[in-house]
Design a protein around this motif. Structure first.
Motif, PDB file in Angstrom:
ATOM      1  N   GLY A 145      -7.062   6.065  -4.507  1.00 50.14           N
ATOM      2  CA  GLY A 145      -6.034   7.086  -4.670  1.00 50.14           C
ATOM      3  C   GLY A 145      -6.174   8.214  -3.675  1.00 50.14           C
ATOM      4  N   THR A 146      -6.963   7.992  -2.630  1.00 49.12           N
ATOM      5  CA  THR A 146      -7.242   9.034  -1.641  1.00 49.12           C
ATOM      6  C   THR A 146      -6.435   8.873  -0.359  1.00 49.12           C
ATOM      7  OG1 THR A 146      -9.105   7.754  -0.782  1.00 49.12           O
ATOM      8  CG2 THR A 146      -9.573   9.337  -2.532  1.00 49.12           C
ATOM      9  N   THR A 147      -5.790   7.736  -0.166  1.00 51.56           N
ATOM     10  CA  THR A 147      -4.863   7.522   0.937  1.00 51.56           C
ATOM     11  C   THR A 147      -3.469   7.605   0.354  1.00 51.56           C
ATOM     12  OG1 THR A 147      -6.422   6.094   2.131  1.00 51.56           O
ATOM     13  CG2 THR A 147      -4.105   5.944   2.745  1.00 51.56           C
ATOM     14  N   VAL A 148      -2.732   8.641   0.719  1.00 50.25           N
ATOM     15  CA  VAL A 148      -1.493   8.974   0.015  1.00 50.25           C
ATOM     16  C   VAL A 148      -0.304   8.951   0.970  1.00 50.25           C
ATOM     17  CG1 VAL A 148      -2.652  10.289  -1.780  1.00 50.25           C
ATOM     18  CG2 VAL A 148      -2.013  11.445   0.326  1.00 50.25           C
ATOM     19  N   PRO A 149       0.843   8.437   0.507  1.00 48.72           N
ATOM     20  CA  PRO A 149       2.016   8.360   1.385  1.00 48.72           C
ATOM     21  C   PRO A 149       2.732   9.706   1.504  1.00 48.72           C
ATOM     22  CG  PRO A 149       2.559   7.472  -0.764  1.00 48.72           C
ATOM     23  CD  PRO A 149       1.094   7.815  -0.804  1.00 48.72           C
ATOM     24  N   MET A 236      -2.683   2.417  -5.290  1.00 48.55           N
ATOM     25  CA  MET A 236      -3.840   3.296  -5.453  1.00 48.55           C
ATOM     26  C   MET A 236      -5.154   2.565  -5.220  1.00 48.55           C
ATOM     27  SD  MET A 236      -5.079   5.309  -8.928  1.00 48.55           S
ATOM     28  CE  MET A 236      -5.569   3.808  -9.787  1.00 48.55           C
ATOM     29  N   LEU A 237      -5.277   1.358  -5.814  1.00 43.04           N
ATOM     30  CA  LEU A 237      -6.563   0.654  -5.860  1.00 43.04           C
ATOM     31  C   LEU A 237      -6.302  -0.836  -5.942  1.00 43.04           C
ATOM     32  CD1 LEU A 237      -9.711   0.509  -6.473  1.00 43.04           C
ATOM     33  CD2 LEU A 237      -9.082   0.758  -8.885  1.00 43.04           C
ATOM     34  N   ILE A 238      -7.129  -1.622  -5.271  1.00 36.89           N
ATOM     35  CA  ILE A 238      -7.086  -3.083  -5.381  1.00 36.89           C
ATOM     36  C   ILE A 238      -8.491  -3.560  -5.698  1.00 36.89           C
ATOM     37  CG2 ILE A 238      -6.613  -5.258  -4.195  1.00 36.89           C
ATOM     38  CD1 ILE A 238      -4.675  -3.697  -2.379  1.00 36.89           C
ATOM     39  N   ARG A 239      -8.636  -4.300  -6.803  1.00 40.34           N
ATOM     40  CA  ARG A 239      -9.953  -4.791  -7.161  1.00 40.34           C
ATOM     41  C   ARG A 239      -9.838  -6.002  -8.081  1.00 40.34           C
ATOM     42  NH1 ARG A 239     -12.872  -1.539 -12.045  1.00 40.34           N
ATOM     43  NH2 ARG A 239     -11.089  -1.441 -13.461  1.00 40.34           N
ATOM     44  N   THR A 240     -10.936  -6.724  -8.223  1.00 46.93           N
ATOM     45  CA  THR A 240     -11.046  -7.841  -9.151  1.00 46.93           C
ATOM     46  C   THR A 240     -12.033  -7.453 -10.236  1.00 46.93           C
ATOM     47  OG1 THR A 240     -10.579  -9.440  -7.408  1.00 46.93           O
ATOM     48  CG2 THR A 240     -11.651 -10.284  -9.392  1.00 46.93           C
ATOM     49  N   ASP A 241     -11.667  -7.697 -11.493  1.00 44.70           N
ATOM     50  CA  ASP A 241     -12.523  -7.332 -12.620  1.00 44.70           C
ATOM     51  C   ASP A 241     -12.623  -8.534 -13.557  1.00 44.70           C
ATOM     52  OD1 ASP A 241     -13.845  -6.258 -14.767  1.00 44.70           O
ATOM     53  OD2 ASP A 241     -12.657  -4.424 -14.856  1.00 44.70           O
ATOM     54  N   SER A 256      -0.131   4.320  -8.436  1.00 49.48           N
ATOM     55  CA  SER A 256      -0.446   5.729  -8.673  1.00 49.48           C
ATOM     56  C   SER A 256       0.210   6.274  -9.927  1.00 49.48           C
ATOM     57  CB  SER A 256       0.025   6.564  -7.476  1.00 49.48           C
ATOM     58  OG  SER A 256       1.425   6.391  -7.265  1.00 49.48           O
ATOM     59  N   VAL A 257       1.183   5.549 -10.479  1.00 52.85           N
ATOM     60  CA  VAL A 257       1.956   6.042 -11.607  1.00 52.85           C
ATOM     61  C   VAL A 257       1.421   5.451 -12.913  1.00 52.85           C
ATOM     62  CG1 VAL A 257       3.712   4.214 -11.508  1.00 52.85           C
ATOM     63  CG2 VAL A 257       4.316   6.476 -12.408  1.00 52.85           C
ATOM     64  N   GLN A 258       1.574   6.204 -14.009  1.00 48.11           N
ATOM     65  CA  GLN A 258       1.069   5.766 -15.302  1.00 48.11           C
ATOM     66  C   GLN A 258       2.201   5.631 -16.319  1.00 48.11           C
ATOM     67  OE1 GLN A 258      -2.686   7.469 -16.604  1.00 48.11           O
ATOM     68  NE2 GLN A 258      -3.038   8.375 -14.590  1.00 48.11           N
ATOM     69  N   GLN A 302      -3.189  -7.990  -0.379  1.00 44.80           N
ATOM     70  CA  GLN A 302      -3.437  -7.813   1.052  1.00 44.80           C
ATOM     71  C   GLN A 302      -2.862  -6.495   1.581  1.00 44.80           C
ATOM     72  OE1 GLN A 302      -1.701 -11.271   2.899  1.00 44.80           O
ATOM     73  NE2 GLN A 302      -3.103 -12.692   1.905  1.00 44.80           N
ATOM     74  N   LEU A 303      -2.145  -5.775   0.751  1.00 43.57           N
ATOM     75  CA  LEU A 303      -1.512  -4.531   1.202  1.00 43.57           C
ATOM     76  C   LEU A 303      -2.552  -3.442   1.445  1.00 43.57           C
ATOM     77  CD1 LEU A 303       1.481  -4.460  -1.299  1.00 43.57           C
ATOM     78  CD2 LEU A 303       1.576  -5.055   1.137  1.00 43.57           C
ATOM     79  N   ALA A 304      -2.193  -2.521   2.313  1.00 45.68           N
ATOM     80  CA  ALA A 304      -3.064  -1.378   2.580  1.00 45.68           C
ATOM     81  C   ALA A 304      -2.950  -0.367   1.444  1.00 45.68           C
ATOM     82  CB  ALA A 304      -2.666  -0.720   3.901  1.00 45.68           C
ATOM     83  N   LEU A 305      -4.044   0.332   1.172  1.00 49.20           N
ATOM     84  CA  LEU A 305      -4.000   1.420   0.210  1.00 49.20           C
ATOM     85  C   LEU A 305      -3.018   2.486   0.712  1.00 49.20           C
ATOM     86  CD1 LEU A 305      -7.787   1.831  -0.675  1.00 49.20           C
ATOM     87  CD2 LEU A 305      -6.041   0.503  -1.887  1.00 49.20           C
ATOM     88  N   GLY A 306      -2.265   3.043  -0.218  1.00 51.42           N
ATOM     89  CA  GLY A 306      -1.248   4.018   0.150  1.00 51.42           C
ATOM     90  C   GLY A 306       0.118   3.409   0.415  1.00 51.42           C
ATOM     91  N   THR A 307       0.235   2.072   0.352  1.00 54.14           N
ATOM     92  CA  THR A 307       1.527   1.429   0.592  1.00 54.14           C
ATOM     93  C   THR A 307       2.560   1.908  -0.423  1.00 54.14           C
ATOM     94  OG1 THR A 307       0.535  -0.578   1.540  1.00 54.14           O
ATOM     95  CG2 THR A 307       2.759  -0.772   0.669  1.00 54.14           C
ATOM     96  N   PRO A 308       3.716   2.376   0.023  1.00 52.15           N
ATOM     97  CA  PRO A 308       4.748   2.830  -0.911  1.00 52.15           C
ATOM     98  C   PRO A 308       5.300   1.687  -1.765  1.00 52.15           C
ATOM     99  CG  PRO A 308       5.130   3.723   1.285  1.00 52.15           C
ATOM    100  CD  PRO A 308       4.068   2.683   1.425  1.00 52.15           C
ATOM    101  N   VAL A 309       5.647   2.008  -3.003  1.00 55.22           N
ATOM    102  CA  VAL A 309       6.222   1.039  -3.946  1.00 55.22           C
ATOM    103  C   VAL A 309       7.423   1.676  -4.627  1.00 55.22           C
ATOM    104  CG1 VAL A 309       5.820  -0.320  -6.038  1.00 55.22           C
ATOM    105  CG2 VAL A 309       3.983  -0.070  -4.349  1.00 55.22           C
ATOM    106  N   TYR A 310       8.533   0.948  -4.663  1.00 52.25           N
ATOM    107  CA  TYR A 310       9.691   1.351  -5.455  1.00 52.25           C
ATOM    108  C   TYR A 310       9.853   0.360  -6.601  1.00 52.25           C
ATOM    109  CZ  TYR A 310      11.507   4.309  -1.613  1.00 52.25           C
ATOM    110  OH  TYR A 310      11.687   5.267  -0.642  1.00 52.25           O
ATOM    111  N   ILE A 311      10.041   0.874  -7.811  1.00 52.06           N
ATOM    112  CA  ILE A 311      10.392   0.036  -8.957  1.00 52.06           C
ATOM    113  C   ILE A 311      11.778   0.501  -9.417  1.00 52.06           C
ATOM    114  CG2 ILE A 311       9.805  -0.759 -11.265  1.00 52.06           C
ATOM    115  CD1 ILE A 311       6.891  -0.202 -10.638  1.00 52.06           C
ATOM    116  N   ARG A 312      12.737  -0.409  -9.354  1.00 52.35           N
ATOM    117  CA  ARG A 312      14.123  -0.076  -9.697  1.00 52.35           C
ATOM    118  C   ARG A 312      14.545  -0.882 -10.926  1.00 52.35           C
ATOM    119  NH1 ARG A 312      15.741   2.461  -4.844  1.00 52.35           N
ATOM    120  NH2 ARG A 312      14.607   1.736  -3.016  1.00 52.35           N
TER     121      ARG A 312
END
Length: 313
Positions: A145-149, A236-241, A256-258, A302-312
């Motif tokens: 969440g530290t690389t921000v658009p 914000m974050l990409i990980r495997t858990d 980034s949104v909740q 594969q996206l970079a952190l900070g990649t913008p996302v629109y949900i419509r």
């Protein structure tokens, strides 16, 4: 959420680190002058009669008044070079609830095609560039969440999307938050990719300067009680858990949104929206996350952190 979110069980305790205590920096990185140029016209010529017209020799010897050089007008808010103690400011991260952070006032607005990241351990975050900082954006954090658009760029300031919330849903507006960073505190990098999600069409596209790539033609989304948040956000974050059984070992792509209705989830104080795998992945059945097949998740991971996302809708 069911949907995969940072939780106390997965190391959600916020680390405290040494933050930049603030030396004023007097240069602006990547600043682009987009303001108007102030041009001062020359003095008008005096009227003369035909008999008073100077001869070529007289004209050549007449003194010339130099024109004033054009002066660029700085675009936007004035510079602020004050040094701040960022250790005294609340950290802006996924767990943060900072009432003074403004909610995004243009949730379907455009991005500039750039991302920002602090040059130092942390950068002061402003709700208003004419006021005092209200938080500190770390350069590194366990949940990213530290690389921000960037959504607006000026000579001395950039307006960005941030993680965290202004309030819990039960107490106020939990939507995507924004803030201002000084250009002197950040590095600015280009990004030419965004994600477009259409709930009505059930499609997920990755859009870049090279074209549009459709990665999903069906998915699951939030119920009426736990809807998927609409508008713009970012990766914000990409990980495997492996502890999240429903992902079957596939990565999660956190946004980034909740949740607009859940204060927290599964005992945690956050309810983060994410793209993730689930066996049940069609229809209005999730707690707000977008459930996708393995191929779509692998591509989004594969996206970079900070990649913008629109949900419509």
């Amino acid at each position: 959420m069911d949907d995969g979110r940072p939780s106390a069980a997965t190391g959600a305790r916020r680390p405290r680190r040494a933050l930049w205590t603030g030396l004023a920096v007097t240069f602006a990185l990547g600043a682009v002058v987009v303001g108007a140029w102030a041009l001062r016209p020359g003095e008008p010529a005096a009227s003369v009669s035909p008999g008073d017209t100077p001869t070529p020799t007289e004209a050549a010897s007449a003194p010339m008044t130099p024109s004033a050089a054009p002066t660029p007008t700085p675009a936007g808010f004035p510079a602020n070079t004050t040094a701040y103690d960022v250790l005294a400011l609340p950290q802006v991260d996924v767990f943060a609830v900072i009432p003074s952070l403004p909610v995004d006032d243009d949730p379907f607005g455009s991005f500039t095609g750039e991302v920002a990241r602090s040059l130092y351990d942390a950068a002061p975050v402003f709700a208003d560039p004419l006021g005092e900082p209200v938080g500190a954006l770390p350069r590194a954090y366990v949940f990213d969440g530290t690389t921000v658009p960037i959504v607006e760029r000026q000579d001395h300031w950039v307006k960005v999307l941030l993680t965290g919330r202004q309030a819990y849903p039960s107490q106020g507006n939990p939507a995507q938050v924004t803030g201002w960073l000084r250009t002197q505190d950040v590095v600015i990098l280009p990004i030419d990719t965004r994600v477009e999600v259409s709930i009505s069409a059930r499609t997920v596209d990755i859009v870049s300067t090279s074209g549009t790539e459709r990665v999903a033609t069906d998915f699951a989304w939030g119920t009426e009680a736990t809807p998927t948040p609409l508008g713009r956000s970012f990766v914000m974050l990409i990980r495997t858990d492996s502890a999240l059984w429903y992902t079957r070992g596939n990565p999660l792509v956190y946004l980034s949104v909740q949740s607009p209705t859940l204060d927290g989830f599964a005992g945690a104080s956050v309810a983060v929206t994410a793209f993730h795998y689930h066996d049940d992945r069609s229809g209005r059945i999730s707690n707000g996350c977008i459930r996708l097949d393995p191929g779509a998740i692998a591509r989004l991971a594969q996206l970079a952190l900070g990649t913008p996302v629109y949900i419509r809708a």
